[in-house]
Design a protein around this motif. Structure first.
Motif, mmCIF file in Angstrom:
data_model
loop_
_atom_site.group_PDB
_atom_site.id
_atom_site.type_symbol
_atom_site.label_atom_id
_atom_site.label_comp_id
_atom_site.label_asym_id
_atom_site.label_seq_id
_atom_site.Cartn_x
_atom_site.Cartn_y
_atom_site.Cartn_z
ATOM 1 N N PRO A 294 0.829 -1.290 -0.053
ATOM 2 C CA PRO A 294 0.072 0.236 0.057
ATOM 3 C C PRO A 294 0.778 1.193 0.068
ATOM 4 N N GLU A 295 0.226 2.271 -0.559
ATOM 5 C CA GLU A 295 0.980 3.645 -0.652
ATOM 6 C C GLU A 295 1.394 3.920 0.780
ATOM 7 N N ALA A 296 0.503 4.130 1.575
ATOM 8 C CA ALA A 296 0.775 4.509 3.211
ATOM 9 C C ALA A 296 1.966 3.921 3.563
ATOM 10 N N ARG A 297 2.229 2.478 3.524
ATOM 11 C CA ARG A 297 3.144 1.886 4.019
ATOM 12 C C ARG A 297 4.497 2.316 3.197
ATOM 13 N N ALA A 298 4.532 2.418 1.862
ATOM 14 C CA ALA A 298 5.781 2.829 1.318
ATOM 15 C C ALA A 298 6.112 4.427 1.751
ATOM 16 N N LEU A 299 5.067 5.303 2.084
ATOM 17 C CA LEU A 299 5.416 6.386 2.672
ATOM 18 C C LEU A 299 6.025 6.582 3.868
ATOM 19 N N ARG A 300 5.629 5.439 4.815
ATOM 20 C CA ARG A 300 6.393 5.477 5.946
ATOM 21 C C ARG A 300 7.798 4.863 5.918
ATOM 22 N N ILE A 301 8.058 4.029 4.864
ATOM 23 C CA ILE A 301 9.571 3.927 4.676
ATOM 24 C C ILE A 301 10.047 4.735 4.178
ATOM 25 N N LEU A 302 9.766 5.654 3.251
ATOM 26 C CA LEU A 302 10.301 6.769 2.489
ATOM 27 C C LEU A 302 10.709 7.929 3.708
ATOM 28 N N ASP A 303 9.821 8.073 4.668
ATOM 29 C CA ASP A 303 10.054 8.882 5.830
ATOM 30 C C ASP A 303 11.297 8.617 6.722
ATOM 31 N N ARG A 304 11.578 7.185 6.690
ATOM 32 C CA ARG A 304 12.740 6.906 7.306
ATOM 33 C C ARG A 304 14.056 7.079 6.452
ATOM 34 N N LEU A 305 13.960 6.940 5.148
ATOM 35 C CA LEU A 305 14.735 6.876 4.173
ATOM 36 C C LEU A 305 15.255 8.375 4.166
ATOM 37 N N GLN A 306 14.210 9.452 4.393
ATOM 38 C CA GLN A 306 14.899 10.841 4.456
ATOM 39 C C GLN A 306 15.440 11.213 5.575
ATOM 40 N N SER A 307 15.762 10.355 6.341
ATOM 41 C CA SER A 307 16.600 10.832 7.566
ATOM 42 C C SER A 307 17.927 10.335 7.458
ATOM 43 N N PHE A 308 18.228 9.649 6.398
ATOM 44 C CA PHE A 308 19.823 9.263 5.933
ATOM 45 C C PHE A 308 20.657 10.632 5.669
ATOM 46 N N GLU A 309 21.989 10.161 5.802
ATOM 47 C CA GLU A 309 22.872 11.134 5.615
ATOM 48 C C GLU A 309 23.341 10.910 4.071
ATOM 49 N N PRO A 310 23.816 12.062 3.433
ATOM 50 C CA PRO A 310 23.353 13.387 3.933
ATOM 51 C C PRO A 310 22.114 13.645 3.760
ATOM 52 N N ALA A 311 21.700 14.859 4.429
ATOM 53 C CA ALA A 311 20.266 15.197 4.448
ATOM 54 C C ALA A 311 20.029 15.660 3.058
ATOM 55 N N GLY A 312 18.758 15.500 2.481
ATOM 56 C CA GLY A 312 18.190 15.487 1.238
ATOM 57 C C GLY A 312 18.328 14.785 0.341
ATOM 58 N N LEU A 313 18.832 13.529 0.588
ATOM 59 C CA LEU A 313 18.488 12.338 -0.292
ATOM 60 C C LEU A 313 17.105 11.789 -0.134
ATOM 61 N N PHE A 314 16.387 11.269 -1.180
ATOM 62 C CA PHE A 314 15.309 10.792 -1.229
ATOM 63 C C PHE A 314 14.268 11.840 -1.242
ATOM 64 N N ALA A 315 14.606 13.079 -1.569
ATOM 65 C CA ALA A 315 13.404 14.095 -1.842
ATOM 66 C C ALA A 315 12.859 13.831 -3.070
ATOM 67 N N ARG A 316 11.595 14.460 -3.120
ATOM 68 C CA ARG A 316 10.768 14.408 -4.417
ATOM 69 C C ARG A 316 10.895 15.538 -5.293
ATOM 70 N N ASN A 317 11.155 16.645 -4.448
ATOM 71 C CA ASN A 317 11.350 17.906 -5.329
ATOM 72 C C ASN A 317 12.504 18.865 -4.723
ATOM 73 N N LEU A 318 12.881 19.887 -5.318
ATOM 74 C CA LEU A 318 13.752 20.864 -4.697
ATOM 75 C C LEU A 318 13.137 21.355 -3.281
ATOM 76 N N ALA A 319 11.995 21.766 -3.166
ATOM 77 C CA ALA A 319 11.683 22.022 -1.946
ATOM 78 C C ALA A 319 11.819 21.300 -0.859
#
Length: 428
Positions: free
Chosen positions: A122-147
């Motif tokens: 489900p997309e909701a589960r994928a979003l939870r995984i993405l939230d953890r991935l976005q805590s990786f170093e260096p910051a900014g990885l796995f972003a979906r856009n510039l903002a």
């Protein structure tokens, strides 16, 4: 006494098993380098390099292109963090789907709903995984856009004030120089906007570019599949297989000291253990590939539309091994078929529902069904997603309407309204 002996035996066996699993996970080139090192350090190990690597390095090797970068690859960098951050296999596989979608910039190159579909979650589960991935170093990885990239970095640097967050959420106003409108949103004066923007100057809009993006050299496949009168067979590609010989006669010197003889016994034990680990590696690779080829014979004969549902767990159960062992065996491995070389990962597919049997069909087959349905429709009277669902049901395939929509979007196909409008425009 017996308990201590049992513990020592268990520890020894665990060490041997770990060594075998480590060797199983090595690529042919990594294994070749490792065996060469062991032969240098151990007089009981005689090493013979694989013929394919010897030829590549002497005849077709581009020394300039092969100069190693001092930077790790982006995928290797995030894969290492994924191993630590996701102890559960299911979560780790979803995280790796996200890693595969990374652009060189470090941004995601696919929408989250597409990645969720490919991971069959489900997309909701994928979003939870993405939230953890976005805590990786260096910051900014796995972003979906510039903002989002800059927001992640500002949060990491403790710069994410309300004004900064508002500015980042409205970067389009900055690009259009609509500073008065932006100031109203930030509840500040227009003259304050340059000061807010100055806080962002140290941020990196493309953190992925700090990593190496040189593609790995293409090496010969580890396995070869051929088809004969009795079906498909598999064999190891001996040209890519490094070999060793255990030289036991090195222990024949009876004049050596007790300490020297003990060292030689240890060297011989290590050499024998290494030889056994190599034999187990080859056996596991061959058995795994044999199961894949046998279970996916129609895929090899007819193409992706005939890929049957098959998971790591299915193969592990058939071979009496752990799924993690199968994962190591197939990781990075290629198999040569009469028409092309394929990664062993290509033989796996998650199932979607079927009304005619319990096994279902693979996601790849369902994707092919949607694609073929649209290709064969009347362009001036295209099929709605609901009509494709009904058509699939009549063919024995049970797919939810929202799944058809996701599959259609992933194939780059517009809605029935868009397709009809395009067909009429072409007719004019």
């Amino acid at each position: 006494m017996l308990q201590g002996l049992s513990q020592r035996q268990t520890q020894t066996m665990s060490g041997q098993m770990l060594h075998s699993l480590t060797i199983l996970g090595m690529s042919s080139e990594e294994l070749s380098d490792y065996l060469a090192e062991r032969a240098q350090a151990n007089p009981c190990v005689a090493y013979r390099p694989p013929a394919a690597f010897t030829r590549a390095r002497s005849e077709d090797f581009d020394a300039v292109a092969a100069i190693a970068s001092d930077r790790p690859s982006l995928l290797a960098h995030v894969a290492e963090q994924i191993e630590l951050a996701f102890p559960q296999t299911a979560d780790r596989l979803i995280a790796l789907r996200f890693a595969e979608a990374l652009e060189p910039t470090g941004w995601l190159g696919q929408p989250v709903d597409t990645i969720a579909m490919l991971a069959n979650v489900p997309e909701a589960r994928a979003l939870r995984i993405l939230d953890r991935l976005q805590s990786f170093e260096p910051a900014g990885l796995f972003a979906r856009n510039l903002a989002e990239c800059l927001t992640l970095q500002a949060r990491e640097a403790d710069l994410l004030t309300w004004e900064v967050e508002t500015l980042l959420a409205n970067l389009d106003l900055v690009a259009k120089n609509r500073l008065k409108e932006l100031a109203d949103l930030c509840d500040c004066e227009t003259s304050d906007i340059p000061d807010i923007m100055a806080q962002l100057k140290g941020l990196n809009p493309k953190p992925g570019l700090a990593f190496d993006h040189t593609p790995a050299p293409v090496l010969p496949p580890d396995l070869i599949a051929t088809k004969g009168p009795d079906g498909w067979t598999v064999e190891l590609n001996r040209a890519t297989s490094a070999t060793i010989t255990v030289q036991e006669d090195r222990l024949a010197d009876g004049t050596a000291s007790t300490e020297a003889r003990a060292a030689r016994r240890r060297a011989l034990a290590e050499a024998r253990s290494l030889a056994q680990a190599l034999e187990r590696r080859g056996d596991t690779l061959l058995r795994t590939a044999a199961v894949l080829v046998a279970r996916q014979a129609h895929f090899l004969d007819r193409g992706p539309a005939y890929l049957a549902p098959l998971t790591l767990e299915d193969v592990a159960a058939e071979l009496g091994l752990h799924a993690s062992t199968i994962s190591r065996a197939v990781s990075g491995r290629m198999i040569q078929t009469p028409t092309r070389a394929l990664p062993l990962r290509a033989f796996f597919a998650r199932a979607v529902g079927s009304s005619h049997d319990n096994d279902g069909v693979s996601r790849d087959s369902a994707l092919q069904f949607v694609r073929r349905a649209v290709e064969r429709e009347d362009p001036e009277n295209p099929l709605s997603d609901g009509a494709i669902v009904d058509l699939a049901e009549r063919s024995g395939l049970r797919i939810a309407r929202r799944t058809v929509t996701k599959y259609r979007l992933s194939l780059g196909l517009g809605s029935s309204y868009d397709r009809r409008r395009q067909a009429l425009a072409r007719k004019r």
